[in-house]
Motif scaffolding. Structure first.
Motif, short mmCIF file in Angstrom:
data_model
loop_
_atom_site.label_atom_id
_atom_site.label_comp_id
_atom_site.label_asym_id
_atom_site.label_seq_id
_atom_site.Cartn_x
_atom_site.Cartn_y
_atom_site.Cartn_z
N GLN A 61 0.84 -1.19 0.00
CA GLN A 61 0.00 0.00 0.00
C GLN A 61 0.88 1.24 0.00
O GLN A 61 2.08 1.17 0.21
N LEU A 62 0.25 2.37 -0.25
CA LEU A 62 0.96 3.64 -0.18
C LEU A 62 1.32 3.97 1.26
O LEU A 62 0.55 3.66 2.19
N LYS A 299 5.39 0.25 -1.41
CA LYS A 299 6.37 -0.81 -1.21
C LYS A 299 5.64 -2.14 -1.10
O LYS A 299 4.66 -2.26 -0.38
N ALA A 300 6.12 -3.14 -1.82
CA ALA A 300 5.43 -4.42 -1.86
C ALA A 300 6.39 -5.58 -1.98
O ALA A 300 7.39 -5.50 -2.71
N GLN A 301 6.09 -6.64 -1.25
CA GLN A 301 6.73 -7.94 -1.40
C GLN A 301 5.70 -8.82 -2.10
O GLN A 301 4.67 -9.17 -1.52
N TYR A 361 7.37 3.27 -6.84
CA TYR A 361 6.96 1.88 -6.64
C TYR A 361 8.23 1.07 -6.38
O TYR A 361 9.14 1.05 -7.20
N ASN A 362 8.28 0.43 -5.23
CA ASN A 362 9.44 -0.35 -4.79
C ASN A 362 8.95 -1.78 -4.61
O ASN A 362 8.34 -2.12 -3.59
N ARG A 454 14.12 -7.24 -7.99
CA ARG A 454 13.53 -5.99 -7.54
C ARG A 454 13.26 -5.09 -8.73
O ARG A 454 14.09 -4.97 -9.64
N VAL A 455 12.10 -4.46 -8.69
CA VAL A 455 11.69 -3.51 -9.72
C VAL A 455 11.34 -2.20 -9.04
O VAL A 455 10.44 -2.16 -8.20
N ASP A 456 12.06 -1.14 -9.39
CA ASP A 456 11.81 0.18 -8.80
C ASP A 456 11.56 1.18 -9.91
O ASP A 456 12.25 1.19 -10.94
#
Length: 475
Positions: A61-62, A299-301, A361-362, A454-456
């Motif tokens: 979530q934000l 941020k998301a896993q 977006y992390n 990882r995509v940022d």
């Protein structure tokens, strides 16, 4: 560096669809009494492609870091206040001030353009910070970048270009976002600003010239990350360049900016008013954003489920997709609206910060190949045709794609190569809505192996949502 040829912004404004076009401006109403309307519409001149995919809501979530979001009016014609979070008391136009103090972490996003201003005068764009307390406040400038459209023109680029040094860009917001993603602070921004008690200081005081350009059109984007030791108010303002004793343009002084803040109303002309959230049916108008949005980082896993530590490779020909920057009317069947909510706003501006411009977006994808065979997996960031609910059994694309670019920005990829060596890449993307793309990344994963991908990205202000991140295992 790639060869550049500027495309005038006014042409782009006419061509633009999505947030800046078909969903933003009204469409002409058809005259049903005209005999022309009786003609049979021509068949589609494209092939629709449905990509079978399981579209999952994006985990995470934000955060709650407030973002000063100054994007309305997009096209500025008169001096005035663009966005003020100062209190209205003591001001000539109290309604132009939203009374929202910042403290701790907050971000600033500013994007405004001008087209043929009076006498081709140079607009200055200023951001002022005010300390209303009785003790000094220190504002640390963590990252900051600002560019003119003339320095980062909207140009056509290849779909993918390696971009380690931010030499590839298509728009000022695109270029500024990559600087911030790479942790940079431009030299014309200080590392910190100390604001004395009950005083103001300029965070930004930069020109947007049009004179001597092929077309008198220019704009400026800025993305700034800040950390304040105490309470501060902020305002973005615009005025024509004052003249020095020799009659030449000069930067406005702090006192001139303060006077404009105290005595002026909102800059003109105003943008088209947005559709209210309770509206059912009819044309959806998002409007432009002017206010404080809640959130600067998602941020998301991304794993198989909430309790899992892995993201298992999907079965061949059964890709999984995770939407990026979903919004009202464009949730792609997930029921998820990722758009930052507005904490304060002007009544004639957007109800939400649609597009999540300048939001980072992390995303971490802990990939796992549980099989006894080597597998090849691809990752693609793409823009399907926009839908709120999926009308077919998957995401819709088309050949040829629509003409206007819907994503133009840089993505950071971090993973291990086949030798197990850590790799970090910056790749610039430029693609159109509905475009069928080659993969952004292809990974070979040995049997029973893991690879933490990882995509940022900082959602580029020159893009139109939503996109999807699609993971696919090849046969």
């Amino acid at each position: 560096m790639l060869q550049r040829k500027q495309i005038p912004s006014y042409i782009l404004s006419i061509l633009a669809i999505g947030l800046t076009g078909g969903l933003y401006f009204g469409c002409a109403k058809q005259d049903t009494n005209s005999p022309v309307t009786a003609q049979t519409p021509p068949p589609p001149s494209y092939q629709e492609i449905v990509q079978p995919a399981e579209v999952r809501p994006l985990p995470g979530q934000l955060d709650t870091v407030p973002m000063f979001n100054s994007n309305s009016p997009e096209w500025v014609k008169t001096p005035g206040i663009l966005l003020s979070t100062f209190p209205g008391n003591g001001k000539k136009v109290p309604s132009a001030h939203l009374n929202f103090p910042f403290q701790g972490r907050f971000d600033v996003f500013v994007h405004h353009q001008t087209h043929t201003p009076k006498d081709l005068q140079t607009f200055y764009l200023g951001v002022i910070l005010h300390n209303p307390t009785s003790t000094p406040v220190t504002v640390n400038v963590l990252q900051a970048a600002s560019y003119l459209t003339q320095d980062a023109p909207y140009i056509k680029l290849p779909t993918y270009v390696e971009n380690p040094n931010n030499t590839v860009y298509a728009g000022p917001g695109d270029r500024a976002g990559t600087d911030v993603l790479q942790g940079k602070r431009q030299a014309n921004f200080p590392d910190k600003i100390v604001i004395p008690p009950n005083s103001s200081r300029m965070l930004m005081n930069l020109p947007t010239p049009v004179r001597n350009l092929e077309k008198p059109i220019n704009g400026r984007s800025a993305i700034i990350r800040l950390q304040s030791s105490g309470k501060v108010y902020a305002a973005s303002l615009t005025m024509f360049a004052p003249k020095d004793a020799a009659g030449k343009d000069r930067a406005p002084t702090l006192e001139e900016w303060q006077n404009l803040l105290d005595t002026s109303g909102l800059a003109m002309p105003r943008d088209k008013a947005p559709s209210p959230p309770e509206q059912k049916g009819g044309q959806l108008i998002y409007g432009r954003v002017a206010g404080v949005a809640s959130g600067s980082l998602w941020k998301a896993q991304i794993t198989d489920s909430a309790g899992s530590k892995d993201l298992t490779l999907p079965q061949p020909e059964k890709p999984i997709s995770y939407p990026i920057s979903t919004l009202r009317g464009g949730q792609l069947g997930t029921g998820q609206n990722q758009t930052a909510k507005m904490l304060v706003r002007y009544p004639d501006t957007a109800y939400e910060a649609h597009g999540n411009y300048a939001v980072e977006y992390n995303l971490t994808l802990p990939l796992y190949n549980p099989t006894n065979q080597q597998k090849t997996v691809t990752l693609t960031l793409e823009t399907p045709l926009k839908e709120d609910r999926l009308s077919k059994a998957g995401l819709r694309f088309r050949k040829p794609s629509q003409d206007f670019p819907f994503f133009r920005g840089t993505v950071r990829l971090s993973y291990k190569d086949e030798a197990g060596k850590p790799v970090t890449r910056y790749v610039h993307l430029w693609h159109k809505t509905g475009q069928v793309l080659e993969p952004l990344l292809t990974l070979t994963m040995p049997a029973n192996s893991r690879n933490n991908l990882r995509v940022d990205l900082i959602y580029p202000p020159d893009s139109t949502p939503p996109q999807v991140l699609t993971l696919k295992t090849l046969k």
